[in-house]
Design a protein around this motif. Structure first.
Motif, mmCIF file in Angstrom:
data_model
loop_
_atom_site.group_PDB
_atom_site.id
_atom_site.type_symbol
_atom_site.label_atom_id
_atom_site.label_comp_id
_atom_site.label_asym_id
_atom_site.label_seq_id
_atom_site.Cartn_x
_atom_site.Cartn_y
_atom_site.Cartn_z
ATOM 1 N N ASP A 1 0.992 -1.226 0.019
ATOM 2 C CA ASP A 1 0.075 0.008 0.022
ATOM 3 C C ASP A 1 0.932 1.306 0.197
ATOM 4 O OD1 ASP A 1 -2.721 -1.113 0.209
ATOM 5 O OD2 ASP A 1 -1.655 -1.974 2.007
ATOM 6 N N HIS A 2 0.368 2.232 -0.470
ATOM 7 C CA HIS A 2 1.036 3.473 -0.599
ATOM 8 C C HIS A 2 1.258 4.182 0.757
ATOM 9 C CE1 HIS A 2 -0.453 4.682 -4.952
ATOM 10 N NE2 HIS A 2 0.186 3.650 -4.684
ATOM 11 N N GLY A 3 0.328 4.085 1.822
ATOM 12 C CA GLY A 3 0.530 4.482 3.031
ATOM 13 C C GLY A 3 -0.160 3.335 4.141
ATOM 14 N N MET B 1 3.791 2.837 14.000
ATOM 15 C CA MET B 1 4.719 3.316 13.013
ATOM 16 C C MET B 1 3.745 3.635 11.750
ATOM 17 S SD MET B 1 7.725 2.521 14.237
ATOM 18 C CE MET B 1 8.894 2.396 12.941
ATOM 19 N N ARG B 2 3.804 4.754 11.350
ATOM 20 C CA ARG B 2 2.758 5.397 10.311
ATOM 21 C C ARG B 2 3.539 5.746 9.090
ATOM 22 N NH1 ARG B 2 -2.739 7.025 10.487
ATOM 23 N NH2 ARG B 2 -3.118 8.349 8.772
ATOM 24 N N LEU B 3 3.200 5.229 7.981
ATOM 25 C CA LEU B 3 3.863 5.717 6.864
ATOM 26 C C LEU B 3 3.008 6.489 5.767
ATOM 27 C CD1 LEU B 3 6.328 5.585 4.650
ATOM 28 C CD2 LEU B 3 5.530 3.527 3.865
ATOM 29 N N GLU B 4 3.162 7.765 5.460
ATOM 30 C CA GLU B 4 2.287 8.500 5.105
ATOM 31 C C GLU B 4 2.974 9.432 4.046
ATOM 32 O OE1 GLU B 4 -2.165 10.319 5.596
ATOM 33 O OE2 GLU B 4 -0.926 10.621 7.126
ATOM 34 N N TYR C 1 -2.088 -4.353 11.572
ATOM 35 C CA TYR C 1 -1.711 -3.573 10.205
ATOM 36 C C TYR C 1 -2.910 -2.977 9.634
ATOM 37 C CZ TYR C 1 -0.299 -2.527 5.271
ATOM 38 O OH TYR C 1 -0.052 -2.270 4.108
ATOM 39 N N ARG C 2 -2.899 -1.903 9.207
ATOM 40 C CA ARG C 2 -3.731 -1.281 8.768
ATOM 41 C C ARG C 2 -3.434 -0.293 7.304
ATOM 42 N NH1 ARG C 2 -7.229 3.578 8.408
ATOM 43 N NH2 ARG C 2 -5.689 4.530 10.041
ATOM 44 N N ALA C 3 -4.003 -0.529 6.258
ATOM 45 C CA ALA C 3 -3.670 0.254 5.103
ATOM 46 C C ALA C 3 -4.423 1.680 4.889
ATOM 47 C CB ALA C 3 -3.843 -0.303 3.411
#
Length: 545
Positions: free
Chosen positions: A418-420, A481-484, A541-543
């Protein structure tokens, strides 16, 4: 029956061409919701066009008779697809991750579910496998490389679900990307990089005779912007009286316009091989396209007679996700060649024949109920006996510490597509141990946070601050952890309710192959270092939309 199949194939092709021209279905822009268990409650397309499935992960099947690439989001490179009756099976390059050679199952080429792995014994980094079935037995041919050297190997099984044999060394140290074929003489052959091939024994488990050169490849114009010539990935398909060799040239990564698919054919497995006058049949033309470095294809015919190419590509601007699995319809021409009809794969395409029997994708969340490691996890560059570090107790993954920092701790990682996204983990850190959560590319590039239960150690650019964390008293800690927008934001908590934002955010768009090599992807990861154990609980995990 054959006329009906041809009619359906032509109808799908017409719809494909309309869609590729932007004249077909329009994706709606609404998101799917997920229930508390992480299952998709609907599968309508989101604002980008993809449907949403388990844990809000994006999926290709739009639910309206069309699909939108990628068919497997995230790092699923060098796909080798096998049709076996009404079933399709798939394996991919797994590189330094073990268990390796992941296996997937589908009934429609779009909705895929994992069924296990074919190898646990490390032979080094695994590149470009070939999954085949011959006389009722399944085989996977693949190269493996270590710092000490490389060779090509085979594993086999009488059932696709295993058990699989231990890897058998074929003693081919100078080539990569083996592709299996059966000649007009009934003998078995293994095609290799650089246009070479060698005969196999009747059981397919050893070579016979010398390596021979049979094909010089097709050479693109000198002014094209590519990474390197790199003639590799030969896959052989027989259709009618012709053998078709599908090959990749132009380099796998590097400039987005480098990688490509070329075709040659011969009436004999021994040649001569003539090049398709329309080569390359697939190539990214400009870096403005959605999919970069498209190449390394395998041909497959669906149950209605429509043919497809499955290959990989990088998503525009998202090298960090690795090479994703793509599906492209093809049409055979009157002169016995074929053309790709999916355009640049940026628009929805008609679904292949078949009905899905499994929910698509792989949930990444894990309650660690045991007794074995979930299929989403793999060790990075494990040592022999690495699995002995793992245990399960009272809903926790117990991981024995190794090394001092992530680069020498063999983290457990999972492929995200996923993108984020964001993920959370609870850690119970024993005295003397260090536990942490990461976005991990390789031992050269990673980012995240670790703790000895009291103090923190920050990981950024594959380096540590402070350089070493002294043994601590242990304790319980939650990390989020958050990737955005390719920025990593970290929160931590002592009770799982009140969260504190960590004081450093990290931009990670450069954590990819063109910076650090190895053809990998940036992945969620967990690690345990030091002398003690870390108990990991309730990985969620969550997209993000």
């Amino acid at each position: 029956m054959h006329r009906l199949a041809r009619f359906r194939g032509r109808a799908r092709l017409l719809t494909t061409l309309l869609l590729a021209a932007g004249l077909g279905f329009a994706a709606s822009s609404c998101s799917s919701a997920t229930d508390p268990g992480g299952k998709a409650t609907n599968a309508t397309p989101d604002a980008y066009g993809w449907a949403r499935g388990v844990e809000n992960q994006r999926k290709a099947d739009l639910g309206d008779g069309t699909f939108l690439n990628p068919i497997l989001a995230g790092d699923h490179p060098d796909p080798s697809v096998l049709r076996d009756g009404d079933d399709y099976y798939l394996t991919l390059s797994s590189f330094d991750a073990y268990p390796g050679l992941p296996l997937w199952h589908s009934r429609d080429l779009i909705n895929w579910a994992p069924i296990g792995h074919a190898i646990t014994t490390s032979v080094g980094s695994i590149w470009a496998p070939d999954l085949i079935k011959h006389e009722g037995r399944y085989y996977i041919y693949f190269p493996g490389r270590t710092d000490e050297g490389r060779s090509n190997y085979v594993v086999w099984a009488d059932n696709i679900n295993g058990p699989w044999s231990e890897p058998i060394d074929l003693h081919l140290p100078d080539h990569i990307d083996p592709g299996h074929a059966v000649g007009e003489d009934g003998k078995r052959y293994l095609f290799l990089s650089a246009g070479d091939y060698v005969q196999l024994s009747d059981d397919g488990l050893r070579t016979v005779g010398e390596i021979r050169h049979v094909y010089d490849g097709w050479h693109y114009p000198e002014q094209w912007v590519v990474e390197s010539y790199s003639q590799e990935g030969p896959k052989i398909t027989r259709r009618g009286d012709w053998y078709y060799m599908i090959t990749a040239v132009g380099g796998t990564a590097g400039p987005p316009t480098g990688h490509m698919v070329i075709v040659a054919r011969s009436r004999s497995i021994h040649g001569p091989w003539e090049n398709d006058p329309n080569n390359p049949v697939v190539r990214t033309q400009t870096r403005d396209e959605q999919w970069w470095s498209r190449g390394h294809a395998t041909l497959v015919e669906d149950t209605a007679g429509q043919w497809w190419m499955m290959y990989h590509g990088y998503e525009n601007g998202l090298w960090t996700l690795g090479r994703q699995a793509l599906l492209d319809p093809i049409e055979w021409t009157d002169d016995g060649w074929f053309v790709a009809s999916g355009g640049d794969l940026s628009k929805p395409l008609p679904m292949p024949a078949g009905e899905p029997v499994d929910a698509h994708g792989l949930p990444l969340s894990d309650t660690f109920d045991g007794p074995a490691l979930g299929p989403q996890w793999a060790f990075y560059d494990p040592a022999p006996g690495e699995m002995a570090r793992i245990g399960f107790e009272d809903g926790a993954l117990v991981l024995q510490g190794k090394g001092e920092v992530p680069r020498d701790a063999s983290p457990l990682t999972a492929i995200a597509g996923d993108h984020g996204y964001e993920f959370e983990i609870e850690m119970e850190i024993a005295p003397g141990a260090i536990g942490g959560a990461l976005l991990f590319y390789s031992d050269r590039l990673y980012a995240g946070l670790g703790s000895n239960g009291r103090d923190f150690i920050m990981h950024r650019y594959g380096e540590e601050r402070p350089k070493r964390l002294a043994p601590g008293p242990g304790g319980t800690l939650w990390l989020r952890m958050r990737l955005e927008d390719q920025v990593l934001t970290i929160h931590h908590s002592r009770d799982g309710r009140e969260w504190t934002k960590y004081g450093v955010q990290m931009e990670v768009s450069g954590y990819h192959h063109n910076v650090a090599g190895k053809f990998l992807s940036l992945r969620p990861g967990l690690y345990a270092a030091g002398d003690g154990q870390v108990r990991f609980r309730d990985f969620r995990y969550r997209a993000l939309d």
